[in-house]
Design a protein around this motif. Structure first.
Motif: not given
Lengths: 200, 200
Positions: A35, B99, A4, A27, B96-97, B93, A31, B78, B102, B71-72, B89-90, A1-2
């Motif tokens: 952008q 989780g 920010l 946040e 990913e939060k 996040f 964001l 992955r 994968r 990174a992903i 794009a947001t 999991m990445t």
């Protein structure tokens, strides 16, 4: 999991320190920023730094200004006999926006609060005493909050500064404009009753 | 009557352009800024400019990143078989939060909206087609909004990209976790009913 990316989480942390901005809105703003148009972001960053660099307290009254003494202190058209005492520099903008006062201001920089360790020596009272001695002030209008600390500060100022030359007054407490009895709390109602005015 | 000094009103205007910041909160923030520690303000201005300068869309998936590919996209751990399609794009996040996913991502940059003049050519579909041709993707998971435009976009993507090699799926619609029937609106309830699952 990445998480920010670093520049984003640094920005979120910095934004979260602003008043009224929680972690979620920080946040959302961050964001949005990464952008949006680079020129807009540059402009905002520059506006922040410039405002902080160019705005300072007026050496005389303590209001926020670009030039010191400020435009209000320097304006010959303002009534030099009336001095309005406020707690914070931002109160000056609030009163100016209402447009009801034509005199000058003095910012205390706080109010007496023994619980928080704020005593008379922490307020801008020496400069107030000096102004009362050198300016033709006849009335000192206390525009302070209407809670216990505001009352205590008003009482202290009246005791210390009222004289045959200087009358100390306080903003009326009572019903807010455009509101009915049913929206007023008990304390507001009893103060409005105490301060009742004869009709002419 | 005086207005705000120029550097302050410029700052208020710039802050008002941020999402969720109205004129009153912009003014509150600006007055806070000019009265706070100069180092904090410098830090915030720098964080804004740096985040904008260093964060950009990943050339492959479109997510916000400091390094491109992100990174992903670069992580060997992955799952290369699962590609999650999101609108913005947001959204990456947000997922990913949680989780829970994968695999990798692909950002559309919007959704089909004939009323707003957004057609397939406005979305990142060429790069999606290229990824489907060159990466070992077996499942394309549509994580789109559950309104009419989300539905239309999902339908279009399924029509265009599903193949014997690539199965197109969509996130389940139904009751949110930790909520009861009484909080669900009619559409959520009927979708939850349609998507009911056998208990094993």
């Amino acid at each position: 999991m990445t998480r920010l990316p670093d520049p984003l989480s640094i920005l979120v942390a910095a934004l979260s320190r602003l008043p009224g901005i929680g972690p979620r809105s920080a946040e959302r703003i961050a964001l949005h920023v990464v952008q949006s148009d680079a020129a807009h972001v540059e402009h905002l960053a520059h506006a922040l730094a410039e405002a902080r660099r160019r705005i300072r307290p007026c050496e005389r009254c303590g209001a926020l200004t670009e030039t010191s003494p400020c435009a209000i202190c320097e304006a010959p058209a303002r009534d030099a006999h009336a001095l309005c005492i406020v707690e914070r520099a931002t109160d000056v903008f609030t009163l100016e926006k209402a447009g009801a006062f034509r005199g000058r201001y003095h910012v205390l920089g706080g109010r007496l609060s023994p619980v928080n360790g704020v005593g008379p020596e922490d307020l801008r009272l020496d400069s107030l005493a000096e102004r009362l001695a050198t300016e033709p002030i006849r009335e000192m209008i206390l525009a302070l909050g209407t809670d216990v600390e505001g009352d205590a500060t008003a009482h202290y100022l009246a005791q210390r500064f009222s004289s045959p030359q200087v009358q100390v007054t306080r903003l009326a407490a009572g019903l807010p404009a455009g509101s009915g009895l049913d929206f007023a709390d008990d304390l507001t109602l009893s103060r409005a009753l105490e301060g009742r005015q004869p009709l002419r």
